[in-house]
Write an enzyme that holds these catalytic residues in place. Structure first.
Site, PDB file in Angstrom:
ATOM      1  N   CYS A 226       0.838  -1.213   0.000  1.00  0.00           N
ATOM      2  CA  CYS A 226       0.000   0.000   0.000  1.00  0.00           C
ATOM      3  C   CYS A 226       0.867   1.255   0.000  1.00  0.00           C
ATOM      4  O   CYS A 226       1.334   1.686   1.056  1.00  0.00           O
ATOM      5  CB  CYS A 226      -0.926  -0.010   1.216  1.00  0.00           C
ATOM      6  SG  CYS A 226      -1.943   1.471   1.331  1.00  0.00           S
TER       7      CYS A 226
ATOM      8  N   CYS B  54      -0.484   4.145   2.028  1.00  0.00           N
ATOM      9  CA  CYS B  54      -0.278   4.048   3.483  1.00  0.00           C
ATOM     10  C   CYS B  54       1.179   4.310   3.862  1.00  0.00           C
ATOM     11  O   CYS B  54       1.459   4.971   4.848  1.00  0.00           O
ATOM     12  CB  CYS B  54      -0.634   2.663   4.005  1.00  0.00           C
ATOM     13  SG  CYS B  54      -2.073   1.903   3.263  1.00  0.00           S
ATOM     14  N   ASP B  55       2.116   3.765   3.093  1.00  0.00           N
ATOM     15  CA  ASP B  55       3.516   3.707   3.541  1.00  0.00           C
ATOM     16  C   ASP B  55       4.478   4.582   2.736  1.00  0.00           C
ATOM     17  O   ASP B  55       5.653   4.671   3.095  1.00  0.00           O
ATOM     18  CB  ASP B  55       4.019   2.248   3.461  1.00  0.00           C
ATOM     19  CG  ASP B  55       3.172   1.322   4.316  1.00  0.00           C
ATOM     20  OD1 ASP B  55       2.689   1.780   5.364  1.00  0.00           O
ATOM     21  OD2 ASP B  55       2.982   0.163   3.927  1.00  0.00           O
TER      22      ASP B  55
END
Ligand code: NAP
Length: 309
Positions: free
Chosen positions: A135, A138-139
Site C-alpha cells: 500500500c 499508506c507507507d
C-alpha cells in the site's frame, strides 16, 4: 441467543455500503459487518478520477466517508471490527459467526473484497513492514527521497507508482512482460514521469536486506541474467485474491477463487448473493462495485419478500 436480522451484509467497501443503503431503503432489517473500518480498498487510493460526479477527482478516503455517512443516514448499523469466521445455512436461515458472537438472517450479501497476493519469493515474508509494502498510499511517506521498486503492470501498480513518484527519488517499475496492463491514461502519465524507470521483461526473484530492504534481485525473463537493484522499498501489486474462506462450500468459485454469480448476483445457495471485487467479473472499480451492491440488494429484497421473477 443469536441476534436476528432479515439481511446481513459482509464487508464495508463500496459494494457492501451500497447494498446496505438499498436494503435499508427497501425496509429490510439489515446489519453490515466490517472486519476493520468501513471504506474498503478505496481507502488506500489517493485520488479517484473515474467515479462519475467528481470532475476534479476525490480522495478515496473522502468518497468512502460519504458512502458510509449516506448508508448510516438511512439507518444502516455498521458494526466495525466484526470479523466473520463462518457462514452456514440451515432450514432457510443463515448463521453468521463473528469474533464476538453469532447473527442470523434470511439472506446474506457477501461483499468482502480482496486482499493483495504475495509474490512468494525469498525475503518477502521476512521483510514485510521493513521496506516491503502492499500500500503506497499508506507507507509511501516512509520512503521520501529514497529509491523504490514497484512490482506489476496493472492499474494498482501504475496508479501507486505515480503516487510514489511525488514522494520518492526514483521509482523502478519491474514488469514481467514488455507491455502494461494498466489503463491507457495511467500508462501515459507514467511514461511522462521523469522519476519512473521501466524494467521490462524482469521478474523479481529475491528481496534482500539484514534489517530493512536493501536490494531487489531481478531476473531477465528472456536471458535468465540476474541483477541487483539497490532500493529501500518494494511495493508489490501482482494481483488480488478474493476473501471467501469463511463461506466453505456455500458458493462456487472460479479457478482464481472469485465467487461465481448469475446475472442477478445470486450464488449457488438460495438467499446468498455476492457483490463487488469478491465476485468473478471483468472490471473491478468503485463504479462497478456500486452497481453490484444495488443489484444484489434488490435481488435479496425480492428473495426475502418472495417476489422474485
Ligand atoms: P491485476 O490487474 O491482476 O495486475 C497484476 C499485475 O501483476 C499484472 O501486470 C501481472 O502481469 C503482474 N503479475 C501477476 N503475477 C505476478 C508475479 N508472480 N510476478 C510478477 N508480476 C506478476 O491486479 P491489480 O492491478 O491489483 O488490479 C486488480 C483489479 O482492480 C483490476 O481489475 C484493476 O483494473 C482494478 N483496479 C482499478 C483501478 C482504477 O480503476 N483506477 C485501480 C486499481 C485497481 P501480467 O500483466 O503479465 O499478467
Amino acid at each position: 441467543m443469536s441476534e436476528q436480522y432479515e439481511a446481513i451484509v459482509i464487508g464495508g467497501g463500496p459494494a457492501g455500503l451500497t447494498a446496505g443503503l438499498y436494503l435499508m431503503r427497501g425496509g429490510i432489517r439489515t446489519v453490515l459487518l466490517e472486519r476493520v473500518l468501513p471504506g474498503g480498498t478505496p481507502l488506500n487510493t489517493g485520488r479517484i478520477e473515474n467515479y462519475p460526479g467528481f470532475p476534479e477527482g476525490i480522495s478515496g478516503r473522502e468518497l468512502m466517508e460519504r458512502f458510509t455517512a449516506h448508508a448510516k443516514a438511512f439507518g444502516l448499523p455498521v458494526r466495525e471490527f466484526a470479523e466473520v469466521l463462518s457462514v452456514t445455512r440451515q432450514e432457510g436461515l443463515f448463521t453468521v459467526t463473528v469474533n464476538d458472537g453469532a447473527l442470523t438472517a434470511r439472506g446474506v450479501i457477501v461483499a468482502s473484497g480482496t486482499e493483495p497476493v504475495r509474490m512468494g519469493i525469498p525475503g518477502e515474508n521476512e521483510l514485510v513492514g521493513r521496506g516491503i509494502s502492499y500500500c503506497a498510499t499508506c507507507d509511501g511517506m516512509f520512503f521520501r527521497d529514497l529509491d523504490v521498486a514497484v512490482i506489476g503492470g496493472g492499474d494498482s501498480a501504475i496508479e501507486e507508482a505515480l503516487s510514489l513518484a511525488n514522494i520518492v527519488r526514483k521509482v523502478y517499475v519491474v514488469h514481467r512482460r514488455d507491455a502494461l496492463r494498466a489503463q491507457k491514461i495511467l500508462q501515459e502519465r507514467a511514461f511522462r514521469s521523469p522519476k519512473m524507470e521501466f524494467l521490462w521483461n524482469r521478474r523479481p526473484v529475491e528481496i534482500a536486506g539484514s534489517q530493512q530492504v536493501e536490494r531487489l534481485v531481478i531476473e531477465d525473463t528472456k536471458t535468465g541474467r540476474r541483477e541487483d537493484l539497490p532500493v529501500s522499498g518494494v511495493f508489490v501489486y501482482v494481483g488480488s485474491r478474493a476473501n471467501t474462506g469463511f463461506l466453505g462450500d456455500l458458493v462456487e468459485r472460479d479457478p482464481a477463487g472469485f465467487i461465481i454469480t448469475d446475472e442477478g448476483l445470486a450464488t449457488a445457495t438460495p438467499g446468498l448473493y455476492a457483490a463487488g471485487d469478491v465476485r468473478k467479473k471483468t472490471l473491478r472499480q468503485v463504479s462497478t462495485a456500486v452497481g453490484d451492491g444495488a443489484a444484489a440488494a434488490v435481488g435479496l429484497e425480492r428473495y426475502i419478500l418472495g417476489t422474485q421473477q
